[in-house]
Design a protein around this motif. Structure first.
Motif, PDB file in Angstrom:
ATOM      1  N   GLU A 149       0.835  -1.204   0.000  1.00  0.00           N
ATOM      2  CA  GLU A 149       0.000   0.000   0.000  1.00  0.00           C
ATOM      3  C   GLU A 149       0.870   1.253   0.000  1.00  0.00           C
ATOM      4  OE1 GLU A 149      -3.546   2.131   2.644  1.00  0.00           O
ATOM      5  OE2 GLU A 149      -2.803   0.144   3.192  1.00  0.00           O
ATOM      6  N   ALA A 150       1.954   1.220   0.782  1.00  0.00           N
ATOM      7  CA  ALA A 150       2.874   2.355   0.824  1.00  0.00           C
ATOM      8  C   ALA A 150       3.613   2.506  -0.506  1.00  0.00           C
ATOM      9  CB  ALA A 150       3.864   2.178   1.970  1.00  0.00           C
ATOM     10  N   MET A 151       4.019   1.380  -1.091  1.00  0.00           N
ATOM     11  CA  MET A 151       4.737   1.420  -2.372  1.00  0.00           C
ATOM     12  C   MET A 151       3.879   2.065  -3.459  1.00  0.00           C
ATOM     13  SD  MET A 151       7.859  -0.352  -2.478  1.00  0.00           S
ATOM     14  CE  MET A 151       7.998  -1.416  -3.898  1.00  0.00           C
ATOM     15  N   GLN A 152       2.579   1.857  -3.379  1.00  0.00           N
ATOM     16  CA  GLN A 152       1.675   2.397  -4.398  1.00  0.00           C
ATOM     17  C   GLN A 152       1.561   3.908  -4.321  1.00  0.00           C
ATOM     18  OE1 GLN A 152      -1.772   0.070  -3.381  1.00  0.00           O
ATOM     19  NE2 GLN A 152      -1.228  -1.616  -4.761  1.00  0.00           N
ATOM     20  N   GLN A 153       2.000   4.495  -3.206  1.00  0.00           N
ATOM     21  CA  GLN A 153       1.911   5.944  -3.036  1.00  0.00           C
ATOM     22  C   GLN A 153       3.219   6.662  -3.354  1.00  0.00           C
ATOM     23  OE1 GLN A 153      -1.186   6.960  -2.404  1.00  0.00           O
ATOM     24  NE2 GLN A 153      -1.693   4.769  -2.325  1.00  0.00           N
ATOM     25  N   LEU A 154       4.285   5.919  -3.613  1.00  0.00           N
ATOM     26  CA  LEU A 154       5.591   6.545  -3.844  1.00  0.00           C
ATOM     27  C   LEU A 154       5.666   7.197  -5.224  1.00  0.00           C
ATOM     28  CD1 LEU A 154       7.995   3.803  -2.405  1.00  0.00           C
ATOM     29  CD2 LEU A 154       7.200   5.900  -1.279  1.00  0.00           C
ATOM     30  N   GLU A 155       6.556   8.157  -5.355  1.00  0.00           N
ATOM     31  CA  GLU A 155       6.803   8.806  -6.643  1.00  0.00           C
ATOM     32  C   GLU A 155       8.067   8.206  -7.258  1.00  0.00           C
ATOM     33  OE1 GLU A 155       6.865  13.017  -6.415  1.00  0.00           O
ATOM     34  OE2 GLU A 155       4.952  13.160  -5.338  1.00  0.00           O
ATOM     35  N   TYR A 156       7.886   7.427  -8.299  1.00  0.00           N
ATOM     36  CA  TYR A 156       8.994   6.732  -8.959  1.00  0.00           C
ATOM     37  C   TYR A 156       9.469   7.530 -10.171  1.00  0.00           C
ATOM     38  CZ  TYR A 156       7.198   2.726  -6.299  1.00  0.00           C
ATOM     39  OH  TYR A 156       6.774   1.889  -5.309  1.00  0.00           O
ATOM     40  N   ARG A 157      10.715   7.289 -10.550  1.00  0.00           N
ATOM     41  CA  ARG A 157      11.252   7.899 -11.759  1.00  0.00           C
ATOM     42  C   ARG A 157      12.051   6.880 -12.553  1.00  0.00           C
ATOM     43  NH1 ARG A 157      13.758  13.568  -9.418  1.00  0.00           N
ATOM     44  NH2 ARG A 157      11.855  14.365  -8.450  1.00  0.00           N
ATOM     45  N   LYS A 158      12.118   7.106 -13.835  1.00  0.00           N
ATOM     46  CA  LYS A 158      12.942   6.276 -14.694  1.00  0.00           C
ATOM     47  C   LYS A 158      14.409   6.445 -14.334  1.00  0.00           C
ATOM     48  CE  LYS A 158      13.146   4.143 -17.798  1.00  0.00           C
ATOM     49  NZ  LYS A 158      13.603   2.741 -17.689  1.00  0.00           N
ATOM     50  N   THR A 159      15.185   5.409 -14.599  1.00  0.00           N
ATOM     51  CA  THR A 159      16.626   5.487 -14.387  1.00  0.00           C
ATOM     52  C   THR A 159      17.278   6.094 -15.633  1.00  0.00           C
ATOM     53  OG1 THR A 159      17.201   3.352 -15.379  1.00  0.00           O
ATOM     54  CG2 THR A 159      16.396   3.326 -13.102  1.00  0.00           C
ATOM     55  N   LEU A 160      18.600   6.260 -15.588  1.00  0.00           N
ATOM     56  CA  LEU A 160      19.316   6.803 -16.727  1.00  0.00           C
ATOM     57  C   LEU A 160      19.555   5.770 -17.824  1.00  0.00           C
ATOM     58  CD1 LEU A 160      22.004   9.106 -15.057  1.00  0.00           C
ATOM     59  CD2 LEU A 160      19.792   9.728 -16.036  1.00  0.00           C
ATOM     60  N   GLN A 161      19.323   4.518 -17.510  1.00  0.00           N
ATOM     61  CA  GLN A 161      19.514   3.489 -18.521  1.00  0.00           C
ATOM     62  C   GLN A 161      18.333   3.476 -19.493  1.00  0.00           C
ATOM     63  OE1 GLN A 161      20.397   0.590 -15.320  1.00  0.00           O
ATOM     64  NE2 GLN A 161      21.959  -0.178 -16.708  1.00  0.00           N
ATOM     65  N   SER A 162      18.591   3.038 -20.717  1.00  0.00           N
ATOM     66  CA  SER A 162      17.558   3.057 -21.748  1.00  0.00           C
ATOM     67  C   SER A 162      16.463   2.048 -21.438  1.00  0.00           C
ATOM     68  CB  SER A 162      18.177   2.738 -23.111  1.00  0.00           C
ATOM     69  OG  SER A 162      18.561   1.371 -23.167  1.00  0.00           O
ATOM     70  N   LYS A 163      15.305   2.276 -22.019  1.00  0.00           N
ATOM     71  CA  LYS A 163      14.194   1.358 -21.818  1.00  0.00           C
ATOM     72  C   LYS A 163      14.491  -0.008 -22.425  1.00  0.00           C
ATOM     73  CE  LYS A 163       9.166   1.182 -21.912  1.00  0.00           C
ATOM     74  NZ  LYS A 163       7.919   1.876 -22.291  1.00  0.00           N
ATOM     75  N   ALA A 164      15.390  -0.041 -23.403  1.00  0.00           N
ATOM     76  CA  ALA A 164      15.788  -1.318 -23.979  1.00  0.00           C
ATOM     77  C   ALA A 164      16.577  -2.149 -22.977  1.00  0.00           C
ATOM     78  CB  ALA A 164      16.625  -1.094 -25.236  1.00  0.00           C
ATOM     79  N   THR A 165      17.188  -1.477 -21.980  1.00  0.00           N
ATOM     80  CA  THR A 165      17.944  -2.178 -20.940  1.00  0.00           C
ATOM     81  C   THR A 165      17.058  -2.539 -19.762  1.00  0.00           C
ATOM     82  OG1 THR A 165      19.998  -1.070 -21.554  1.00  0.00           O
ATOM     83  CG2 THR A 165      19.877  -1.981 -19.326  1.00  0.00           C
ATOM     84  N   ARG A 166      16.267  -1.581 -19.316  1.00  0.00           N
ATOM     85  CA  ARG A 166      15.383  -1.827 -18.172  1.00  0.00           C
ATOM     86  C   ARG A 166      14.195  -0.879 -18.251  1.00  0.00           C
ATOM     87  NH1 ARG A 166      18.710   0.075 -12.893  1.00  0.00           N
ATOM     88  NH2 ARG A 166      16.732  -0.460 -11.892  1.00  0.00           N
ATOM     89  N   SER A 167      13.032  -1.370 -17.821  1.00  0.00           N
ATOM     90  CA  SER A 167      11.818  -0.562 -17.945  1.00  0.00           C
ATOM     91  C   SER A 167      11.235  -0.148 -16.600  1.00  0.00           C
ATOM     92  CB  SER A 167      10.753  -1.344 -18.729  1.00  0.00           C
ATOM     93  OG  SER A 167      10.361  -2.520 -18.013  1.00  0.00           O
ATOM     94  N   ASP A 168      11.892  -0.522 -15.503  1.00  0.00           N
ATOM     95  CA  ASP A 168      11.330  -0.177 -14.206  1.00  0.00           C
ATOM     96  C   ASP A 168      11.521   1.295 -13.874  1.00  0.00           C
ATOM     97  OD1 ASP A 168      14.099  -0.535 -14.013  1.00  0.00           O
ATOM     98  OD2 ASP A 168      14.007  -1.063 -11.886  1.00  0.00           O
ATOM     99  N   ARG A 169      10.779   1.739 -12.889  1.00  0.00           N
ATOM    100  CA  ARG A 169      10.976   3.042 -12.278  1.00  0.00           C
ATOM    101  C   ARG A 169      11.324   2.809 -10.810  1.00  0.00           C
ATOM    102  NH1 ARG A 169       6.294   6.019 -12.084  1.00  0.00           N
ATOM    103  NH2 ARG A 169       5.045   4.120 -12.361  1.00  0.00           N
ATOM    104  N   VAL A 170      12.153   3.677 -10.249  1.00  0.00           N
ATOM    105  CA  VAL A 170      12.669   3.407  -8.910  1.00  0.00           C
ATOM    106  C   VAL A 170      12.616   4.640  -8.024  1.00  0.00           C
ATOM    107  CG1 VAL A 170      14.260   1.695  -9.905  1.00  0.00           C
ATOM    108  CG2 VAL A 170      15.092   4.002  -9.405  1.00  0.00           C
ATOM    109  N   VAL A 171      12.738   4.391  -6.725  1.00  0.00           N
ATOM    110  CA  VAL A 171      12.948   5.440  -5.731  1.00  0.00           C
ATOM    111  C   VAL A 171      13.704   4.779  -4.581  1.00  0.00           C
ATOM    112  CG1 VAL A 171      10.719   5.033  -4.586  1.00  0.00           C
ATOM    113  CG2 VAL A 171      11.872   7.221  -4.296  1.00  0.00           C
ATOM    114  N   TRP A 172      14.617   5.532  -3.971  1.00  0.00           N
ATOM    115  CA  TRP A 172      15.389   5.004  -2.847  1.00  0.00           C
ATOM    116  C   TRP A 172      14.704   5.393  -1.549  1.00  0.00           C
ATOM    117  CZ3 TRP A 172      19.578   1.915  -3.800  1.00  0.00           C
ATOM    118  CH2 TRP A 172      20.064   1.914  -5.113  1.00  0.00           C
ATOM    119  N   VAL A 173      14.557   4.455  -0.628  1.00  0.00           N
ATOM    120  CA  VAL A 173      13.817   4.700   0.607  1.00  0.00           C
ATOM    121  C   VAL A 173      14.625   4.220   1.808  1.00  0.00           C
ATOM    122  CG1 VAL A 173      11.554   4.552  -0.517  1.00  0.00           C
ATOM    123  CG2 VAL A 173      12.599   2.475   0.422  1.00  0.00           C
ATOM    124  N   ALA A 174      14.316   4.798   2.967  1.00  0.00           N
ATOM    125  CA  ALA A 174      14.969   4.411   4.215  1.00  0.00           C
ATOM    126  C   ALA A 174      13.982   4.548   5.354  1.00  0.00           C
ATOM    127  CB  ALA A 174      16.197   5.290   4.473  1.00  0.00           C
TER     128      ALA A 174
END
Length: 279
Positions: free
Chosen positions: A79-104
Motif C-alpha cells: 500500500e505504501a509502495m503504491q503511493q511513492l513517486e517513482y522515476r525512470k533510471t538513466l539506462q535506456s528502456k531497452a535495458t530496463r523498464s522499471d521506475r525506482v525510488v530510494w527509501v529508508a
C-alpha cells in the motif's frame, strides 16, 4: 528491534537504480548523506532466515524463501509502495523498464508500513554466517515498480515485447577507466556482496503461476565473461509472489527480469545490497 541509524536519507531517485552510471560529481552530491551501518546494527530485527537458505546460498550462490515476510506486512508495504513517486533510471528502456525510488526507515517520507519491510530486509545481513562477515548495509534500499510491458507490432505477425531488465550482475565494475574509479570510490556500488529482494505484489494465483510475467530469471553457473546466460548450467525463473525473499551472490549471479505481461498490473519489489569490503 533496530529502527535505523541517525539521520537517514530517503533519496530522490537518481542515477540508474541498482547500477549507478552517473558522473562522479552527480553521484557524490546525491549520495553524500547515505550512511553505512554494520550488520549487527539490525540484529534481531525482521523474520528469521531458514537454515536451508544459508545452505542454498553456500552451494548455489542463490536462495529463495517463500512466505518470508508475513502477509500483513506485505500488504502494508505494498500500500505504501503504491503511493511513492517513482522515476525512470538513466539506462535506456531497452535495458530496463522499471521506475525506482530510494527509501529508508526513520524519515517522514517513508510510511511506517514500508519502513518495517525496509528494516526486515536489512536485518538479513546480521543473520548470515560469520564466515561472510564483516558485512554492512547502506541506509537506503531500492523500491522498484515494473508495469505492463509495451508491445510493438511489426506488420501483421511480429510482436516485440519491451519491458523487464536485461541480464546483468549487481556487482559489475565499469570498463571505462574514469567511470571505474568513480564506481570504486562509491562503497554502495563497489562493495556489493549479496543482493536481497522481497516481493510485495498482490497475493493470488496470477503471480504464483507466472500468469502476470515479471519473473526473476537466474542464470546459475554462467561464466564470469558471459553477459547473456549462454553458459549457464541451469536457468531458474522465480515468480515474484507476495512475501517471497530472494538472496544471491551480487558479484557472480547473472540475472534478468522478464516483462510484466498482464494488462494494468504493477510488480513491486524492495532490493537491498549487503556490503563487504572484500567484495
Amino acid at each position: 528491534m533496530a529502527t535505523g541509524g541517525g539521520a537517514l536519507l530517503a533519496a530522490t531517485p537518481t542515477g540508474s537504480g541498482d547500477q549507478d552510471t552517473t558522473q562522479c560529481s552527480t553521484s557524490t552530491s546525491t549520495k553524500a548523506a547515505v550512511m553505512i551501518q554494520p550488520a549487527a546494527f539490525y540484529a534481531g530485527a525482521g523474520p528469521p532466515l531458514p537454515r536451508t537458505a544459508i545452505t542454498d546460498l553456500r552451494r548455489r550462490g542463490f536462495a529463495v524463501v517463500d512466505g518470508w515476510l508475513p502477509p500483513a506486512e506485505v500488504a502494508a508495504a505494498r500500500e505504501a509502495m503504491q503511493q511513492l513517486e517513482y522515476r525512470k533510471t538513466l539506462q535506456s528502456k531497452a535495458t530496463r523498464s522499471d521506475r525506482v525510488v530510494w527509501v529508508a526507515e526513520g524519515v517522514e517520507s517513508t510510511p511506517p508500513g514500508l519502513a518495517t519491510a525496509v528494516v526486515a530486509l536489512k536485518s538479513i545481513a546480521a543473520r548470515l554466517p560469520l564466515e561472510w562477515h564483516p558485512l554492512e548495509v547502506p541506509s537506503r534500499v531500492m523500491a522498484s515498480v515494473y508495469e505492463t510491458a509495451a508491445a510493438t507490432v511489426h506488420g501483421t505477425n511480429s510482436i516485440d515485447t519491451v519491458g523487464g531488465y536485461v541480464a546483468h550482475r549487481d556487482h559489475a565494475p565499469p570498463e571505462d577507466d574514469d567511470v571505474y574509479w568513480c564506481w570504486k570510490s562509491d562503497r554502495e556500488q563497489s562493495e556489493r556482496r549479496f543482493t536481497a529482494i522481497v516481493y510485495l505484489n498482490d497475493p493470488g494465483d496470477a503471480w504464483e503461476n507466472g500468469d502476470n510475467g515479471g519473473q526473476l530469471r537466474v542464470f546459475l553457473g554462467a561464466d564470469a565473461t558471459d553477459c547473456v546466460g549462454l553458459t549457464a548450467s541451469e536457468v531458474v525463473d522465480v515468480t515474484p509472489k507476495a512475501g517471497r525473499l530472494v538472496l544471491f551472490d551480487a558479484k557472480t549471479t547473472l540475472h534478468a527480469v522478464l516483462p510484466v505481461t498482464s494488462p494494468g498490473v504493477s510488480r513491486y519489489a524492495l532490493s537491498c545490497w549487503i556490503l563487504s569490503p572484500t567484495a
